[in-house]
Design an enzyme around this catalytic site. Sequence first.
Site, PDB file in Angstrom:
ATOM      1  N   HIS A  23      27.649  73.348  44.185  1.00  6.86           N
ATOM      2  CA  HIS A  23      27.486  71.889  44.142  1.00  6.86           C
ATOM      3  C   HIS A  23      25.996  71.533  44.099  1.00  6.86           C
ATOM      4  O   HIS A  23      25.587  70.643  43.354  1.00  6.86           O
ATOM      5  CB  HIS A  23      28.103  71.235  45.384  1.00  6.86           C
ATOM      6  CG  HIS A  23      29.591  71.372  45.501  1.00  6.86           C
ATOM      7  ND1 HIS A  23      30.209  71.926  46.599  1.00  6.86           N
ATOM      8  CD2 HIS A  23      30.604  71.012  44.662  1.00  6.86           C
ATOM      9  CE1 HIS A  23      31.522  71.887  46.447  1.00  6.86           C
ATOM     10  NE2 HIS A  23      31.796  71.341  45.280  1.00  6.86           N
ATOM     11  N   LYS A  47      44.539  66.053  49.735  1.00  2.41           N
ATOM     12  CA  LYS A  47      44.342  67.438  50.179  1.00  2.41           C
ATOM     13  C   LYS A  47      44.024  67.436  51.671  1.00  2.41           C
ATOM     14  O   LYS A  47      43.319  66.565  52.153  1.00  2.41           O
ATOM     15  CB  LYS A  47      43.111  68.056  49.494  1.00  2.41           C
ATOM     16  CG  LYS A  47      43.242  68.361  48.040  1.00  2.41           C
ATOM     17  CD  LYS A  47      42.035  69.219  47.635  1.00  2.41           C
ATOM     18  CE  LYS A  47      41.562  68.907  46.246  1.00  2.41           C
ATOM     19  NZ  LYS A  47      40.247  69.483  45.958  1.00  2.41           N
ATOM     20  N   ARG A  96      33.350  75.616  35.922  1.00  3.35           N
ATOM     21  CA  ARG A  96      32.981  76.993  36.256  1.00  3.35           C
ATOM     22  C   ARG A  96      33.541  77.974  35.248  1.00  3.35           C
ATOM     23  O   ARG A  96      32.892  78.875  34.802  1.00  3.35           O
ATOM     24  CB  ARG A  96      33.506  77.361  37.650  1.00  3.35           C
ATOM     25  CG  ARG A  96      32.708  76.739  38.746  1.00  3.35           C
ATOM     26  CD  ARG A  96      33.492  76.709  40.010  1.00  3.35           C
ATOM     27  NE  ARG A  96      34.543  75.704  39.928  1.00  3.35           N
ATOM     28  CZ  ARG A  96      35.177  75.211  40.963  1.00  3.35           C
ATOM     29  NH1 ARG A  96      34.912  75.667  42.165  1.00  3.35           N
ATOM     30  NH2 ARG A  96      36.096  74.299  40.820  1.00  3.35           N
ATOM     31  N   SER A 134      34.624  75.856  47.130  1.00  2.44           N
ATOM     32  CA  SER A 134      34.711  75.537  48.560  1.00  2.44           C
ATOM     33  C   SER A 134      35.880  76.283  49.200  1.00  2.44           C
ATOM     34  O   SER A 134      35.777  76.765  50.323  1.00  2.44           O
ATOM     35  CB  SER A 134      34.906  74.036  48.764  1.00  2.44           C
ATOM     36  OG  SER A 134      33.795  73.325  48.297  1.00  2.44           O
TER      37      SER A 134
HETATM   38  P1  ADP Z   1      37.408  68.356  43.626  1.00  2.00           P
HETATM   39  O1  ADP Z   1      38.413  68.394  44.702  1.00  2.00           O
HETATM   40  O2  ADP Z   1      37.180  67.007  43.029  1.00  2.00           O
HETATM   41  O3  ADP Z   1      37.509  69.458  42.600  1.00  2.00           O
HETATM   42  P2  ADP Z   1      35.153  69.814  44.646  1.00  2.00           P
HETATM   43  O4  ADP Z   1      34.267  69.426  45.787  1.00  2.00           O
HETATM   44  O5  ADP Z   1      35.923  71.070  44.799  1.00  2.00           O
HETATM   45  O6  ADP Z   1      36.063  68.574  44.427  1.00  2.00           O
HETATM   46  O7  ADP Z   1      34.309  69.884  43.320  1.00  2.00           O
HETATM   47  C1  ADP Z   1      33.587  68.773  42.838  1.00  2.00           C
HETATM   48  C2  ADP Z   1      33.089  69.097  41.453  1.00  2.00           C
HETATM   49  O8  ADP Z   1      32.149  70.161  41.530  1.00  2.00           O
HETATM   50  C3  ADP Z   1      34.174  69.569  40.481  1.00  2.00           C
HETATM   51  O9  ADP Z   1      33.855  69.078  39.200  1.00  2.00           O
HETATM   52  C4  ADP Z   1      34.048  71.064  40.526  1.00  2.00           C
HETATM   53  O10 ADP Z   1      34.469  71.645  39.291  1.00  2.00           O
HETATM   54  C5  ADP Z   1      32.551  71.200  40.702  1.00  2.00           C
HETATM   55  N1  ADP Z   1      32.195  72.473  41.319  1.00  2.00           N
HETATM   56  C6  ADP Z   1      32.644  73.002  42.458  1.00  2.00           C
HETATM   57  N2  ADP Z   1      32.101  74.209  42.696  1.00  2.00           N
HETATM   58  C7  ADP Z   1      31.274  74.450  41.652  1.00  2.00           C
HETATM   59  C8  ADP Z   1      30.450  75.536  41.273  1.00  2.00           C
HETATM   60  N3  ADP Z   1      30.378  76.648  41.995  1.00  2.00           N
HETATM   61  N4  ADP Z   1      29.762  75.418  40.132  1.00  2.00           N
HETATM   62  C9  ADP Z   1      29.873  74.303  39.366  1.00  2.00           C
HETATM   63  N5  ADP Z   1      30.641  73.272  39.641  1.00  2.00           N
HETATM   64  C10 ADP Z   1      31.338  73.320  40.781  1.00  2.00           C
END
Ligand code: ADP
Length: 168
Positions: A23, A47, A96, A134
């Site tokens: 992030h 979630k 990703r 995450s």
């Molecule tokens: P959500 O529940 O909306 O997917 P996340 O917090 O898991 O929320 O992710 C927010 C955004 O960040 C999403 O677009 C996800 O694809 C992106 N994201 C999460 N981890 C990574 C990473 N390691 N590299 C690039 N983008 C990421």
Amino acid sequence: MSESGGRLVGLYPGTFDPVTRGHEDLIERGLRIVDELVVGIAVDTGKESLFPIEDRVAMLREVTASEKRVRVETFSGLTVEFARSRGATVILRGLRAVSDFEYEFQMALMNKHLAEEIEILFMAPDTTYSFLSSSLVREVARLGGDVTPFVSPSVARRLAERFGGSGA
Ligand code: ADP
């Protein structure tokens, strides 16, 4: 291009449970494109989360503290409505791997339908972070593994408090 007060505002929405280096990488990349970035933590995602929303806000504020162009906020309801309310004309999302694509694309099309004036921008992280999520970080921390390469020290500390690991 439509801008807010002459500045391009972006929204980076997500759950951030917790914020990872992936992030953080995306936030840095986003700041190369937009003038101001609102990091929006979605409240009602359906979630179950590990960290309460206040902790997720605190962790995101800690990791972005040195960046004056970032604002961390929570939001409920539609992402596009929140974007509009903040004058954001770009929504950033991370891709990703191909596995992210279908869900992200479907959501992007729906958001386009709901708010035609907002662009959705997909960004790829540094390859170092392309496997990072995450949920994987939570799982490794729960099982006592070392997560310090994947999250900031403050997040590692909080995970250690949760699971009784070694932390940073
Ligand atoms: P959500 O529940 O909306 O997917 P996340 O917090 O898991 O929320 O992710 C927010 C955004 O960040 C999403 O677009 C996800 O694809 C992106 N994201 C999460 N981890 C990574 C990473 N390691 N590299 C690039 N983008 C990421």
